[in-house]
Design a protein around this motif. Structure first.
Motif, short mmCIF file in Angstrom:
data_model
loop_
_atom_site.label_atom_id
_atom_site.label_comp_id
_atom_site.label_asym_id
_atom_site.label_seq_id
_atom_site.Cartn_x
_atom_site.Cartn_y
_atom_site.Cartn_z
N HIS A 23 0.82 -1.21 0.00
CA HIS A 23 0.00 0.00 0.00
C HIS A 23 0.86 1.26 0.00
O HIS A 23 0.48 2.26 -0.64
CB HIS A 23 -0.96 -0.02 1.19
CG HIS A 23 -2.13 -0.93 0.99
ND1 HIS A 23 -3.26 -0.55 0.31
CD2 HIS A 23 -2.33 -2.22 1.33
CE1 HIS A 23 -4.11 -1.55 0.26
NE2 HIS A 23 -3.58 -2.58 0.87
N ALA A 27 1.04 4.10 -2.98
CA ALA A 27 0.85 5.52 -2.69
C ALA A 27 1.98 6.38 -3.23
O ALA A 27 1.89 7.62 -3.19
CB ALA A 27 0.73 5.73 -1.18
N ARG A 483 -2.20 3.96 5.86
CA ARG A 483 -3.07 5.14 5.94
C ARG A 483 -2.55 6.14 6.97
O ARG A 483 -2.58 7.35 6.75
CB ARG A 483 -4.49 4.71 6.31
CG ARG A 483 -5.22 3.96 5.21
CD ARG A 483 -6.57 3.47 5.71
NE ARG A 483 -7.27 2.67 4.72
CZ ARG A 483 -8.37 1.96 4.97
NH1 ARG A 483 -8.88 1.96 6.21
NH2 ARG A 483 -8.95 1.25 4.03
N ALA A 486 0.27 8.02 5.56
CA ALA A 486 -0.20 9.04 4.62
C ALA A 486 -0.60 10.31 5.35
O ALA A 486 -0.29 11.43 4.91
CB ALA A 486 -1.37 8.48 3.80
#
Length: 490
Positions: A23, A27, A483, A486
Protein backbone atom coordinates in the motif's frame (compact mmCIF):
# COMPACT_ATOMS: atom_id res chain seq x y z
CA UNK A 1 4.82 18.97 -9.42
CA UNK A 2 4.27 17.39 -5.98
CA UNK A 3 7.13 16.90 -3.58
CA UNK A 4 8.89 13.55 -3.52
CA UNK A 5 7.53 11.20 -0.90
CA UNK A 6 10.01 9.91 1.70
CA UNK A 7 11.36 6.39 1.39
CA UNK A 8 10.03 3.78 3.82
CA UNK A 9 11.90 0.86 5.37
CA UNK A 10 9.91 -2.11 6.64
CA UNK A 11 11.40 -4.48 9.23
CA UNK A 12 10.02 -7.97 8.66
CA UNK A 13 8.34 -9.62 5.68
CA UNK A 14 5.39 -11.14 7.47
CA UNK A 15 1.99 -10.57 5.89
CA UNK A 16 1.50 -7.38 7.90
CA UNK A 17 4.79 -5.95 6.66
CA UNK A 18 4.14 -7.02 3.05
CA UNK A 19 0.64 -5.52 3.16
CA UNK A 20 1.97 -2.20 4.45
CA UNK A 21 4.75 -2.24 1.87
CA UNK A 22 2.32 -2.83 -1.02
CA UNK A 23 0.00 0.00 0.00
CA UNK A 24 2.88 2.39 0.65
CA UNK A 25 4.38 1.61 -2.74
CA UNK A 26 1.00 2.12 -4.42
CA UNK A 27 0.85 5.52 -2.69
CA UNK A 28 4.13 6.50 -4.35
CA UNK A 29 6.79 5.73 -1.71
CA UNK A 30 9.94 3.79 -2.46
CA UNK A 31 9.80 0.84 -0.08
CA UNK A 32 12.47 -1.59 1.11
CA UNK A 33 11.66 -4.63 3.26
CA UNK A 34 14.39 -6.15 5.46
CA UNK A 35 13.68 -9.75 6.48
CA UNK A 36 15.89 -11.58 8.98
CA UNK A 37 15.13 -15.07 7.68
CA UNK A 38 15.87 -16.63 4.31
CA UNK A 39 12.20 -16.50 3.25
CA UNK A 40 9.19 -14.27 3.78
CA UNK A 41 6.05 -15.10 5.77
CA UNK A 42 6.91 -14.67 9.44
CA UNK A 43 4.53 -16.77 11.52
CA UNK A 44 3.00 -17.97 8.23
CA UNK A 45 6.28 -19.45 7.03
CA UNK A 46 6.95 -22.95 5.80
CA UNK A 47 9.42 -25.79 6.21
CA UNK A 48 10.48 -28.79 4.12
CA UNK A 49 10.72 -32.33 5.46
CA UNK A 50 11.63 -35.33 3.25
CA UNK A 51 10.57 -33.38 0.19
CA UNK A 52 7.19 -32.39 1.67
CA UNK A 53 6.36 -28.74 2.30
CA UNK A 54 4.55 -27.88 5.53
CA UNK A 55 2.88 -24.68 6.57
CA UNK A 56 4.78 -23.87 9.75
CA UNK A 57 1.95 -21.98 11.43
CA UNK A 58 -1.50 -21.13 10.06
CA UNK A 59 -3.05 -23.94 8.01
CA UNK A 60 -6.41 -22.46 7.04
CA UNK A 61 -7.85 -19.21 5.74
CA UNK A 62 -11.00 -17.32 6.62
CA UNK A 63 -12.28 -13.95 5.35
CA UNK A 64 -10.57 -14.32 1.95
CA UNK A 65 -12.14 -11.05 0.78
CA UNK A 66 -9.46 -9.22 2.79
CA UNK A 67 -6.88 -10.67 0.40
CA UNK A 68 -9.15 -9.95 -2.57
CA UNK A 69 -9.12 -6.28 -1.56
CA UNK A 70 -5.31 -6.29 -1.18
CA UNK A 71 -4.88 -7.49 -4.78
CA UNK A 72 -7.67 -5.25 -6.10
CA UNK A 73 -5.87 -2.22 -4.67
CA UNK A 74 -3.04 -3.03 -7.10
CA UNK A 75 -5.41 -3.68 -10.01
CA UNK A 76 -4.94 -7.46 -9.78
CA UNK A 77 -7.15 -10.47 -9.02
CA UNK A 78 -6.27 -12.86 -6.21
CA UNK A 79 -7.70 -15.72 -8.31
CA UNK A 80 -4.95 -15.13 -10.90
CA UNK A 81 -2.28 -15.80 -8.26
CA UNK A 82 -3.65 -18.59 -6.08
CA UNK A 83 -6.56 -21.03 -6.19
CA UNK A 84 -8.76 -21.28 -3.09
CA UNK A 85 -10.78 -24.40 -2.26
CA UNK A 86 -13.63 -24.34 0.23
CA UNK A 87 -13.30 -26.89 3.04
CA UNK A 88 -16.47 -28.80 3.96
CA UNK A 89 -17.00 -29.98 6.64
CA UNK A 90 -14.91 -27.33 8.35
CA UNK A 91 -13.65 -29.00 11.52
CA UNK A 92 -14.26 -31.99 13.80
CA UNK A 93 -13.92 -32.07 17.60
CA UNK A 94 -13.14 -35.08 19.78
CA UNK A 95 -13.52 -35.38 23.56
CA UNK A 96 -11.96 -38.02 25.85
CA UNK A 97 -15.42 -39.44 26.70
CA UNK A 98 -15.92 -40.54 23.08
CA UNK A 99 -18.14 -37.66 21.96
CA UNK A 100 -17.38 -36.00 18.64
CA UNK A 101 -18.94 -33.07 16.83
CA UNK A 102 -18.43 -31.94 13.22
CA UNK A 103 -19.12 -28.41 12.03
CA UNK A 104 -20.32 -27.46 8.54
CA UNK A 105 -20.66 -24.16 6.74
CA UNK A 106 -23.81 -25.60 5.13
CA UNK A 107 -26.65 -24.69 7.49
CA UNK A 108 -28.79 -27.87 7.34
CA UNK A 109 -26.00 -30.40 8.05
CA UNK A 110 -24.83 -28.12 10.86
CA UNK A 111 -28.34 -27.91 12.31
CA UNK A 112 -28.70 -31.72 12.23
CA UNK A 113 -25.31 -32.23 13.86
CA UNK A 114 -25.98 -29.81 16.73
CA UNK A 115 -29.40 -31.38 17.30
CA UNK A 116 -27.63 -34.60 18.36
CA UNK A 117 -26.51 -32.71 21.47
CA UNK A 118 -29.40 -30.35 22.04
CA UNK A 119 -32.96 -30.80 20.68
CA UNK A 120 -33.54 -27.03 20.50
CA UNK A 121 -30.23 -26.40 18.72
CA UNK A 122 -31.93 -25.73 15.36
CA UNK A 123 -33.94 -22.64 16.37
CA UNK A 124 -31.12 -21.58 18.70
CA UNK A 125 -28.65 -21.78 15.83
CA UNK A 126 -30.81 -19.38 13.83
CA UNK A 127 -30.89 -17.00 16.81
CA UNK A 128 -27.12 -17.29 17.22
CA UNK A 129 -26.49 -16.58 13.52
CA UNK A 130 -28.76 -13.53 13.57
CA UNK A 131 -27.06 -12.15 16.69
CA UNK A 132 -23.51 -12.87 15.51
CA UNK A 133 -24.22 -11.50 12.03
CA UNK A 134 -25.04 -8.12 13.57
CA UNK A 135 -21.93 -8.29 15.79
CA UNK A 136 -19.89 -9.14 12.69
CA UNK A 137 -21.27 -6.10 10.86
CA UNK A 138 -20.53 -3.82 13.80
CA UNK A 139 -17.00 -5.16 14.13
CA UNK A 140 -16.00 -5.00 10.45
CA UNK A 141 -17.88 -1.86 9.42
CA UNK A 142 -17.47 0.30 12.51
CA UNK A 143 -14.82 -0.90 14.96
CA UNK A 144 -12.02 -2.68 13.09
CA UNK A 145 -11.40 0.12 10.53
CA UNK A 146 -10.60 2.62 13.29
CA UNK A 147 -7.21 3.41 14.78
CA UNK A 148 -8.26 5.90 17.46
CA UNK A 149 -6.64 5.59 20.89
CA UNK A 150 -9.33 7.66 22.59
CA UNK A 151 -11.99 5.19 23.86
CA UNK A 152 -14.77 7.78 23.76
CA UNK A 153 -14.01 8.62 20.16
CA UNK A 154 -13.56 4.94 19.27
CA UNK A 155 -16.94 3.82 20.61
CA UNK A 156 -18.78 7.01 19.65
CA UNK A 157 -19.38 5.56 16.17
CA UNK A 158 -21.80 3.04 17.73
CA UNK A 159 -25.42 3.69 18.55
CA UNK A 160 -26.59 2.73 22.03
CA UNK A 161 -28.25 -0.36 20.56
CA UNK A 162 -25.06 -1.38 18.74
CA UNK A 163 -22.96 -0.93 21.88
CA UNK A 164 -25.32 -3.18 23.83
CA UNK A 165 -25.20 -5.70 21.00
CA UNK A 166 -21.42 -6.14 21.23
CA UNK A 167 -21.60 -8.02 24.55
CA UNK A 168 -18.21 -6.59 25.49
CA UNK A 169 -18.89 -6.93 29.23
CA UNK A 170 -19.61 -10.67 28.96
CA UNK A 171 -17.10 -13.40 28.13
CA UNK A 172 -17.27 -15.21 24.83
CA UNK A 173 -18.22 -18.42 26.67
CA UNK A 174 -21.04 -16.66 28.52
CA UNK A 175 -22.26 -15.19 25.25
CA UNK A 176 -22.42 -18.66 23.70
CA UNK A 177 -24.38 -19.81 26.76
CA UNK A 178 -27.18 -17.42 25.77
CA UNK A 179 -27.90 -19.68 22.81
CA UNK A 180 -26.73 -23.20 23.64
CA UNK A 181 -27.00 -25.31 26.79
CA UNK A 182 -24.89 -28.25 25.58
CA UNK A 183 -21.35 -28.04 26.90
CA UNK A 184 -20.12 -29.77 23.73
CA UNK A 185 -21.54 -27.07 21.46
CA UNK A 186 -20.29 -24.27 23.74
CA UNK A 187 -16.84 -25.83 23.95
CA UNK A 188 -16.63 -26.41 20.19
CA UNK A 189 -17.66 -22.85 19.39
CA UNK A 190 -15.60 -21.50 22.29
CA UNK A 191 -12.46 -23.25 21.07
CA UNK A 192 -12.29 -20.75 18.21
CA UNK A 193 -10.68 -18.51 20.82
CA UNK A 194 -7.54 -20.58 20.23
CA UNK A 195 -7.31 -19.01 16.75
CA UNK A 196 -6.37 -15.83 18.59
CA UNK A 197 -4.30 -17.64 21.17
CA UNK A 198 -6.95 -16.72 23.71
CA UNK A 199 -9.44 -18.20 26.15
CA UNK A 200 -13.23 -18.14 25.63
CA UNK A 201 -13.48 -17.32 29.33
CA UNK A 202 -11.43 -14.13 28.86
CA UNK A 203 -12.25 -12.94 25.35
CA UNK A 204 -15.15 -10.45 25.29
CA UNK A 205 -18.54 -11.65 24.04
CA UNK A 206 -18.01 -9.80 20.75
CA UNK A 207 -15.73 -12.67 19.73
CA UNK A 208 -18.68 -14.98 19.23
CA UNK A 209 -18.14 -13.67 15.69
CA UNK A 210 -15.20 -16.12 15.41
CA UNK A 211 -17.24 -19.31 14.95
CA UNK A 212 -19.91 -17.36 13.07
CA UNK A 213 -17.41 -15.93 10.59
CA UNK A 214 -16.08 -19.35 9.62
CA UNK A 215 -19.48 -21.05 9.52
CA UNK A 216 -21.22 -18.26 7.63
CA UNK A 217 -18.45 -17.32 5.22
CA UNK A 218 -16.58 -20.60 4.89
CA UNK A 219 -13.13 -22.00 5.54
CA UNK A 220 -10.64 -22.00 2.69
CA UNK A 221 -7.42 -23.72 1.70
CA UNK A 222 -5.11 -22.24 -0.94
CA UNK A 223 -3.79 -24.81 -3.41
CA UNK A 224 -0.27 -25.48 -2.18
CA UNK A 225 -1.11 -24.47 1.38
CA UNK A 226 -1.11 -21.16 3.21
CA UNK A 227 2.45 -20.51 2.11
CA UNK A 228 1.21 -20.41 -1.49
CA UNK A 229 -0.83 -17.39 -0.39
CA UNK A 230 2.27 -15.82 1.19
CA UNK A 231 4.16 -16.40 -2.08
CA UNK A 232 1.32 -14.73 -3.98
CA UNK A 233 1.47 -11.64 -1.73
CA UNK A 234 5.27 -11.53 -2.02
CA UNK A 235 4.98 -11.76 -5.82
CA UNK A 236 2.46 -8.90 -5.81
CA UNK A 237 4.77 -6.78 -3.66
CA UNK A 238 7.69 -7.29 -6.05
CA UNK A 239 5.49 -6.59 -9.09
CA UNK A 240 4.44 -3.20 -7.75
CA UNK A 241 8.06 -2.31 -7.04
CA UNK A 242 8.70 -3.19 -3.40
CA UNK A 243 12.33 -4.17 -2.79
CA UNK A 244 12.55 -7.24 -0.51
CA UNK A 245 15.85 -8.29 1.04
CA UNK A 246 16.09 -11.57 2.97
CA UNK A 247 18.80 -12.61 5.44
CA UNK A 248 19.01 -8.97 6.58
CA UNK A 249 18.49 -9.07 10.33
CA UNK A 250 17.94 -5.72 12.04
CA UNK A 251 19.56 -5.52 15.49
CA UNK A 252 18.73 -1.93 16.42
CA UNK A 253 16.33 0.85 15.52
CA UNK A 254 18.36 4.06 15.53
CA UNK A 255 16.76 7.11 17.14
CA UNK A 256 18.01 10.65 17.58
CA UNK A 257 16.10 13.56 19.07
CA UNK A 258 12.93 11.47 19.41
CA UNK A 259 12.92 10.85 15.66
CA UNK A 260 13.72 7.59 13.88
CA UNK A 261 16.97 7.78 11.91
CA UNK A 262 17.47 4.28 10.54
CA UNK A 263 18.42 0.73 11.47
CA UNK A 264 21.59 -1.18 12.25
CA UNK A 265 21.91 -4.62 10.69
CA UNK A 266 23.57 -7.71 12.13
CA UNK A 267 26.40 -7.14 9.66
CA UNK A 268 27.11 -3.77 11.28
CA UNK A 269 25.77 -1.86 8.28
CA UNK A 270 23.63 1.19 9.05
CA UNK A 271 20.67 1.88 6.79
CA UNK A 272 19.16 5.40 7.11
CA UNK A 273 15.35 5.68 7.27
CA UNK A 274 13.06 8.67 7.62
CA UNK A 275 10.00 6.45 7.96
CA UNK A 276 10.14 2.98 9.48
CA UNK A 277 7.47 0.28 9.74
CA UNK A 278 8.29 -2.44 12.28
CA UNK A 279 6.57 -5.74 11.45
CA UNK A 280 8.68 -7.66 13.94
CA UNK A 281 6.90 -9.06 17.03
CA UNK A 282 5.94 -5.78 18.69
CA UNK A 283 6.80 -6.38 22.37
CA UNK A 284 10.05 -8.15 21.42
CA UNK A 285 10.95 -5.22 19.15
CA UNK A 286 10.40 -2.73 21.97
CA UNK A 287 12.88 -4.66 24.12
CA UNK A 288 15.43 -5.92 21.60
CA UNK A 289 15.45 -3.18 18.95
CA UNK A 290 14.70 -0.11 21.09
CA UNK A 291 16.18 -1.13 24.45
CA UNK A 292 12.96 -0.42 26.35
CA UNK A 293 11.75 -2.25 29.44
CA UNK A 294 9.51 -5.30 28.84
CA UNK A 295 5.98 -4.00 28.22
CA UNK A 296 3.18 -4.85 30.62
CA UNK A 297 1.04 -6.80 28.20
CA UNK A 298 -1.00 -9.96 28.52
CA UNK A 299 0.39 -12.37 25.94
CA UNK A 300 -1.20 -15.34 24.22
CA UNK A 301 0.26 -18.83 24.91
CA UNK A 302 3.30 -20.53 23.46
CA UNK A 303 3.01 -23.56 21.19
CA UNK A 304 4.72 -26.88 20.58
CA UNK A 305 4.39 -28.11 16.98
CA UNK A 306 5.04 -31.46 15.31
CA UNK A 307 5.46 -31.93 11.56
CA UNK A 308 5.06 -35.57 10.49
CA UNK A 309 5.47 -37.35 7.19
CA UNK A 310 3.44 -40.56 7.62
CA UNK A 311 3.14 -43.70 5.47
CA UNK A 312 -0.42 -42.88 4.46
CA UNK A 313 -3.26 -40.69 5.60
CA UNK A 314 -5.04 -42.50 8.48
CA UNK A 315 -8.57 -43.62 7.66
CA UNK A 316 -11.23 -41.44 9.26
CA UNK A 317 -8.94 -38.44 9.79
CA UNK A 318 -10.70 -35.16 8.88
CA UNK A 319 -8.86 -32.26 7.30
CA UNK A 320 -8.95 -30.13 10.46
CA UNK A 321 -9.42 -31.61 13.93
CA UNK A 322 -9.31 -30.35 17.50
CA UNK A 323 -8.93 -32.74 20.42
CA UNK A 324 -10.34 -31.09 23.53
CA UNK A 325 -9.62 -32.12 27.14
CA UNK A 326 -12.15 -33.47 29.61
CA UNK A 327 -11.94 -30.33 31.78
CA UNK A 328 -12.26 -27.50 29.27
CA UNK A 329 -12.20 -24.63 31.75
CA UNK A 330 -9.22 -25.97 33.70
CA UNK A 331 -7.23 -26.42 30.48
CA UNK A 332 -7.63 -22.76 29.53
CA UNK A 333 -6.95 -21.66 33.11
CA UNK A 334 -3.64 -23.52 32.99
CA UNK A 335 -2.72 -21.99 29.63
CA UNK A 336 -3.40 -18.48 30.89
CA UNK A 337 -1.90 -18.65 34.38
CA UNK A 338 -0.50 -22.12 35.12
CA UNK A 339 3.11 -23.25 35.27
CA UNK A 340 4.70 -26.30 33.71
CA UNK A 341 3.29 -28.60 31.07
CA UNK A 342 -0.46 -29.36 31.13
CA UNK A 343 -1.47 -32.83 32.30
CA UNK A 344 -4.08 -33.16 29.53
CA UNK A 345 -3.18 -30.77 26.71
CA UNK A 346 -5.64 -29.84 24.00
CA UNK A 347 -4.25 -29.97 20.51
CA UNK A 348 -5.06 -29.09 16.91
CA UNK A 349 -4.32 -31.45 14.04
CA UNK A 350 -4.25 -30.68 10.30
CA UNK A 351 -3.95 -33.30 7.57
CA UNK A 352 -3.75 -31.28 4.34
CA UNK A 353 -4.11 -32.93 0.93
CA UNK A 354 -1.03 -33.98 -0.99
CA UNK A 355 0.96 -31.41 -2.93
CA UNK A 356 0.53 -33.77 -5.88
CA UNK A 357 -3.14 -33.75 -7.00
CA UNK A 358 -2.88 -37.23 -8.57
CA UNK A 359 -0.97 -38.82 -5.67
CA UNK A 360 -2.01 -42.35 -4.80
CA UNK A 361 -4.06 -42.84 -1.64
CA UNK A 362 -1.25 -44.95 -0.17
CA UNK A 363 1.38 -42.26 -0.80
CA UNK A 364 3.07 -40.57 2.20
CA UNK A 365 0.92 -37.91 3.82
CA UNK A 366 1.56 -34.87 6.02
CA UNK A 367 0.22 -34.27 9.50
CA UNK A 368 0.69 -31.07 11.49
CA UNK A 369 0.05 -31.00 15.25
CA UNK A 370 -0.11 -27.81 17.33
CA UNK A 371 -0.22 -27.99 21.14
CA UNK A 372 -0.81 -24.72 23.05
CA UNK A 373 1.37 -24.35 26.15
CA UNK A 374 1.93 -21.69 28.84
CA UNK A 375 4.41 -18.91 28.12
CA UNK A 376 8.12 -19.69 28.29
CA UNK A 377 8.54 -17.78 31.54
CA UNK A 378 6.20 -20.36 33.12
CA UNK A 379 7.94 -23.36 31.53
CA UNK A 380 11.30 -23.00 33.23
CA UNK A 381 13.08 -26.27 33.88
CA UNK A 382 11.22 -28.24 31.22
CA UNK A 383 13.35 -30.98 29.66
CA UNK A 384 12.14 -30.57 26.10
CA UNK A 385 13.33 -33.92 24.70
CA UNK A 386 11.33 -35.75 27.38
CA UNK A 387 8.41 -33.34 27.13
CA UNK A 388 8.02 -33.68 23.36
CA UNK A 389 8.14 -37.47 23.63
CA UNK A 390 5.47 -37.52 26.36
CA UNK A 391 3.16 -35.13 24.52
CA UNK A 392 3.65 -37.09 21.28
CA UNK A 393 2.43 -40.22 23.06
CA UNK A 394 -0.56 -38.31 24.41
CA UNK A 395 -1.44 -37.14 20.88
CA UNK A 396 -1.16 -40.65 19.42
CA UNK A 397 -3.22 -42.10 22.28
CA UNK A 398 -6.02 -39.56 21.83
CA UNK A 399 -6.02 -40.18 18.07
CA UNK A 400 -6.30 -43.93 18.62
CA UNK A 401 -9.17 -43.46 21.10
CA UNK A 402 -10.96 -41.43 18.44
CA UNK A 403 -10.59 -44.29 15.95
CA UNK A 404 -7.73 -42.69 14.02
CA UNK A 405 -4.93 -45.23 14.25
CA UNK A 406 -1.39 -43.96 13.74
CA UNK A 407 1.33 -46.05 15.31
CA UNK A 408 4.71 -44.55 16.02
CA UNK A 409 6.24 -46.68 13.25
CA UNK A 410 3.92 -44.98 10.74
CA UNK A 411 5.80 -41.71 11.19
CA UNK A 412 8.49 -41.72 8.50
CA UNK A 413 9.97 -38.34 9.38
CA UNK A 414 9.42 -35.79 12.10
CA UNK A 415 10.42 -32.24 12.89
CA UNK A 416 9.51 -30.65 16.22
CA UNK A 417 9.48 -26.96 17.12
CA UNK A 418 9.37 -26.27 20.84
CA UNK A 419 8.51 -22.81 22.20
CA UNK A 420 12.27 -22.22 22.31
CA UNK A 421 12.52 -22.95 18.59
CA UNK A 422 9.61 -20.66 17.77
CA UNK A 423 11.19 -17.88 19.82
CA UNK A 424 14.59 -18.32 18.19
CA UNK A 425 13.23 -18.48 14.65
CA UNK A 426 10.84 -15.51 14.91
CA UNK A 427 12.22 -13.53 17.89
CA UNK A 428 8.99 -13.85 19.87
CA UNK A 429 8.35 -12.20 23.22
CA UNK A 430 8.24 -14.85 25.99
CA UNK A 431 7.54 -17.52 23.36
CA UNK A 432 4.06 -16.13 22.65
CA UNK A 433 3.06 -17.68 19.32
CA UNK A 434 0.01 -15.50 18.60
CA UNK A 435 1.28 -12.25 20.11
CA UNK A 436 -0.59 -9.75 22.27
CA UNK A 437 -3.76 -11.33 23.69
CA UNK A 438 -7.24 -10.01 22.85
CA UNK A 439 -8.49 -9.18 26.32
CA UNK A 440 -10.99 -6.34 26.79
CA UNK A 441 -8.11 -4.16 27.98
CA UNK A 442 -6.05 -4.97 24.86
CA UNK A 443 -8.46 -4.48 21.99
CA UNK A 444 -9.50 -1.47 19.97
CA UNK A 445 -8.29 1.78 21.57
CA UNK A 446 -6.52 -0.14 24.35
CA UNK A 447 -4.34 -2.25 22.05
CA UNK A 448 -0.78 -1.10 21.25
CA UNK A 449 -1.23 1.52 18.51
CA UNK A 450 0.24 1.27 15.02
CA UNK A 451 2.53 4.21 15.63
CA UNK A 452 5.04 5.13 18.31
CA UNK A 453 3.83 7.80 20.69
CA UNK A 454 7.44 8.63 21.57
CA UNK A 455 9.44 8.31 18.34
CA UNK A 456 8.38 10.31 15.31
CA UNK A 457 8.46 8.33 12.05
CA UNK A 458 8.18 4.88 13.69
CA UNK A 459 5.12 2.76 12.90
CA UNK A 460 4.03 -0.81 13.60
CA UNK A 461 2.18 -3.51 11.67
CA UNK A 462 1.30 -7.11 12.44
CA UNK A 463 -0.33 -9.17 15.16
CA UNK A 464 0.81 -6.99 18.07
CA UNK A 465 -1.06 -3.89 16.98
CA UNK A 466 -4.55 -3.09 15.65
CA UNK A 467 -6.72 -4.79 14.67
CA UNK A 468 -5.09 -7.99 16.01
CA UNK A 469 -3.82 -11.46 15.23
CA UNK A 470 -4.83 -13.84 12.44
CA UNK A 471 -4.02 -13.70 8.71
CA UNK A 472 -6.80 -11.30 7.65
CA UNK A 473 -6.21 -9.02 10.64
CA UNK A 474 -2.47 -8.61 10.04
CA UNK A 475 -3.16 -7.76 6.38
CA UNK A 476 -5.61 -5.10 7.58
CA UNK A 477 -3.00 -3.83 10.04
CA UNK A 478 -0.68 -3.13 7.09
CA UNK A 479 -3.42 -1.17 5.34
CA UNK A 480 -4.17 0.88 8.47
CA UNK A 481 -0.48 1.60 9.02
CA UNK A 482 -0.08 2.82 5.44
CA UNK A 483 -3.07 5.14 5.94
CA UNK A 484 -1.56 6.55 9.13
CA UNK A 485 1.73 7.19 7.34
CA UNK A 486 -0.20 9.04 4.62
CA UNK A 487 -1.68 11.34 7.27
CA UNK A 488 1.76 11.74 8.86
CA UNK A 489 3.31 12.77 5.53
CA UNK A 490 0.51 15.25 4.81
Amino acid sequence: MGRKLPEVTVIGAGLGGLSAAIHLRLAGHRVSVLEANAATGGRAGCLSLNGHRFDAGPTLLNYPWVFDQLFQAAGRRLADYVELTRIEPTITYFWPDGQHLTLFSEREPLRAELARFEPSAGPNLDRFFADAKEKFRIAFEKLIPQDHQNPLRYFSVLTARELLKTGLWRSMYSELGRFFSSRYIREAFGSYAMYLGGSPFRLPGLFSILPYGELAHGLWLPRGGIYALVEAVERLAREVGVQIYTCRRVTRILVSGERVRGVRLESGEVSPAELLVCNADLPAALVDLLGENPPRLTMSPAVLTYYWVVRERPAGLPHHTIFLPGDFRAAFRHLQSGSGLPAEPAFYLAAPPSDQPQAAISAPARIFVLVPLPLLSRLRGVAWAEATARIREHVLKRMAEAGVALGGSSILAEQVWTPLDWTRRLTLFDGSAFGVAHTLGQMGPFRPPNHSRRIRGLFFAGAGTNPGTGLPMVVLSGIFTARRIARHVR
